[in-house]
Design a protein around this motif. Sequence first.
Motif, PDB file in Angstrom:
ATOM      1  N   SER A  47      37.763  36.532   8.064  1.00  0.00           N
ATOM      2  CA  SER A  47      38.169  35.154   7.833  1.00  0.00           C
ATOM      3  C   SER A  47      39.064  34.777   8.880  1.00  0.00           C
ATOM      4  N   GLU A  48      39.382  33.625   9.377  1.00  0.00           N
ATOM      5  CA  GLU A  48      40.468  33.389  10.206  1.00  0.00           C
ATOM      6  C   GLU A  48      41.947  33.828   9.663  1.00  0.00           C
ATOM      7  N   ALA A  49      42.284  33.784   8.374  1.00  0.00           N
ATOM      8  CA  ALA A  49      43.362  33.945   7.883  1.00  0.00           C
ATOM      9  C   ALA A  49      43.781  35.445   7.823  1.00  0.00           C
ATOM     10  N   THR A  50      42.801  36.354   8.030  1.00  0.00           N
ATOM     11  CA  THR A  50      43.123  37.719   7.848  1.00  0.00           C
ATOM     12  C   THR A  50      42.609  38.622   9.307  1.00  0.00           C
ATOM     13  N   ALA A  51      42.103  37.734   9.842  1.00  0.00           N
ATOM     14  CA  ALA A  51      41.813  38.450  11.186  1.00  0.00           C
ATOM     15  C   ALA A  51      43.036  38.962  12.052  1.00  0.00           C
ATOM     16  N   PRO A  52      43.983  37.938  12.184  1.00  0.00           N
ATOM     17  CA  PRO A  52      44.991  38.487  12.927  1.00  0.00           C
ATOM     18  C   PRO A  52      45.918  39.651  12.332  1.00  0.00           C
ATOM     19  N   LEU A  53      45.757  39.658  10.997  1.00  0.00           N
ATOM     20  CA  LEU A  53      46.483  40.760  10.244  1.00  0.00           C
ATOM     21  C   LEU A  53      45.618  42.271  10.032  1.00  0.00           C
ATOM     22  N   GLY A  54      44.581  42.306  10.727  1.00  0.00           N
ATOM     23  CA  GLY A  54      43.601  43.340  10.641  1.00  0.00           C
ATOM     24  C   GLY A  54      42.340  43.727   9.684  1.00  0.00           C
ATOM     25  N   GLY A  55      42.091  42.227   9.152  1.00  0.00           N
ATOM     26  CA  GLY A  55      41.034  42.089   8.502  1.00  0.00           C
ATOM     27  C   GLY A  55      41.377  42.254   6.847  1.00  0.00           C
ATOM     28  N   PRO A  56      40.324  42.215   5.781  1.00  0.00           N
ATOM     29  CA  PRO A  56      40.634  42.351   4.435  1.00  0.00           C
ATOM     30  C   PRO A  56      41.190  43.636   3.984  1.00  0.00           C
ATOM     31  N   LEU A  57      40.593  44.697   4.506  1.00  0.00           N
ATOM     32  CA  LEU A  57      41.123  46.024   4.093  1.00  0.00           C
ATOM     33  C   LEU A  57      42.404  46.202   4.379  1.00  0.00           C
ATOM     34  N   ALA A  58      42.848  45.906   5.528  1.00  0.00           N
ATOM     35  CA  ALA A  58      44.646  45.964   6.064  1.00  0.00           C
ATOM     36  C   ALA A  58      45.247  44.896   5.065  1.00  0.00           C
ATOM     37  N   VAL A  59      44.865  43.706   4.652  1.00  0.00           N
ATOM     38  CA  VAL A  59      45.771  42.977   3.907  1.00  0.00           C
ATOM     39  C   VAL A  59      45.768  43.619   2.622  1.00  0.00           C
ATOM     40  N   ILE A  60      44.766  44.176   2.215  1.00  0.00           N
ATOM     41  CA  ILE A  60      44.967  44.610   0.737  1.00  0.00           C
ATOM     42  C   ILE A  60      45.684  45.706   0.660  1.00  0.00           C
ATOM     43  N   ARG A  61      45.674  46.633   1.487  1.00  0.00           N
ATOM     44  CA  ARG A  61      46.504  48.026   1.904  1.00  0.00           C
ATOM     45  C   ARG A  61      48.152  47.436   1.900  1.00  0.00           C
ATOM     46  N   GLN A  62      48.321  46.393   2.691  1.00  0.00           N
ATOM     47  CA  GLN A  62      49.612  45.880   2.879  1.00  0.00           C
ATOM     48  C   GLN A  62      50.070  45.264   1.565  1.00  0.00           C
ATOM     49  N   GLY A  63      49.309  44.695   0.776  1.00  0.00           N
ATOM     50  CA  GLY A  63      49.625  44.228  -0.586  1.00  0.00           C
ATOM     51  C   GLY A  63      49.981  45.373  -1.460  1.00  0.00           C
ATOM     52  N   PHE A  64      49.181  46.278  -1.486  1.00  0.00           N
ATOM     53  CA  PHE A  64      49.383  47.615  -2.372  1.00  0.00           C
ATOM     54  C   PHE A  64      50.834  48.156  -2.033  1.00  0.00           C
ATOM     55  N   ARG A  65      51.162  48.210  -0.732  1.00  0.00           N
ATOM     56  CA  ARG A  65      52.591  48.636  -0.414  1.00  0.00           C
ATOM     57  C   ARG A  65      53.648  47.853  -0.643  1.00  0.00           C
ATOM     58  N   TYR A  66      53.409  46.457  -0.597  1.00  0.00           N
ATOM     59  CA  TYR A  66      54.317  45.708  -1.065  1.00  0.00           C
ATOM     60  C   TYR A  66      54.529  45.425  -2.348  1.00  0.00           C
ATOM     61  N   ARG A  67      53.523  45.708  -3.267  1.00  0.00           N
ATOM     62  CA  ARG A  67      53.600  45.873  -4.681  1.00  0.00           C
ATOM     63  C   ARG A  67      54.327  47.208  -4.997  1.00  0.00           C
ATOM     64  N   HIS A  68      54.134  48.150  -4.520  1.00  0.00           N
ATOM     65  CA  HIS A  68      54.890  49.455  -4.880  1.00  0.00           C
ATOM     66  C   HIS A  68      56.434  49.394  -4.371  1.00  0.00           C
ATOM     67  N   CYS A  69      56.871  48.744  -3.351  1.00  0.00           N
ATOM     68  CA  CYS A  69      58.155  48.466  -2.888  1.00  0.00           C
ATOM     69  C   CYS A  69      58.672  47.524  -3.772  1.00  0.00           C
ATOM     70  N   LEU A  70      58.215  46.406  -4.467  1.00  0.00           N
ATOM     71  CA  LEU A  70      58.806  45.754  -5.555  1.00  0.00           C
ATOM     72  C   LEU A  70      59.113  46.545  -6.918  1.00  0.00           C
ATOM     73  N   SER A  71      58.305  47.514  -7.332  1.00  0.00           N
ATOM     74  CA  SER A  71      58.148  48.059  -8.399  1.00  0.00           C
ATOM     75  C   SER A  71      59.307  48.942  -8.491  1.00  0.00           C
ATOM     76  N   ASN A  72      59.518  49.632  -7.089  1.00  0.00           N
ATOM     77  CA  ASN A  72      60.802  50.471  -7.008  1.00  0.00           C
ATOM     78  C   ASN A  72      62.238  49.953  -6.715  1.00  0.00           C
ATOM     79  N   GLN A  73      62.202  48.704  -6.575  1.00  0.00           N
ATOM     80  CA  GLN A  73      63.514  48.057  -6.535  1.00  0.00           C
ATOM     81  C   GLN A  73      64.045  47.444  -7.871  1.00  0.00           C
ATOM     82  N   ARG A  74      63.312  47.440  -8.798  1.00  0.00           N
ATOM     83  CA  ARG A  74      63.782  47.058 -10.010  1.00  0.00           C
ATOM     84  C   ARG A  74      64.802  48.262 -10.689  1.00  0.00           C
TER      85      ARG A  74
END
Length: 74
Positions: A47-74
């Motif tokens: 899609s147009e939203a995920t194309a500049p970010l590397g596609g759906p897989l790259a977006v999902i991977r970044q989401g996992f990284r972001y989720r793990h960073c948030l859980s470590n900051q607690r």
Amino acid sequence: MTMGDLVRQRYPRLIRAVQRGNRLSEPEAVNALVEYGIFGITDDTVSEATAPLGGPLAVIRQGFRYRHCLSNQR
């Protein structure tokens, strides 16, 4: 019930992480997960939203990284 509804029910935390980690709207994050679930890793269904970010897989991977960073900051 659509695929988007199923994704919203099953992965609410991942959707929020994909949104915040990639600065996407909620429908764009859901669409990235649906695209990946249906089409897998392809370059022709991005899609147009995920194309500049590397596609759906790259977006999902970044989401996992972001989720793990948030859980470590607690």
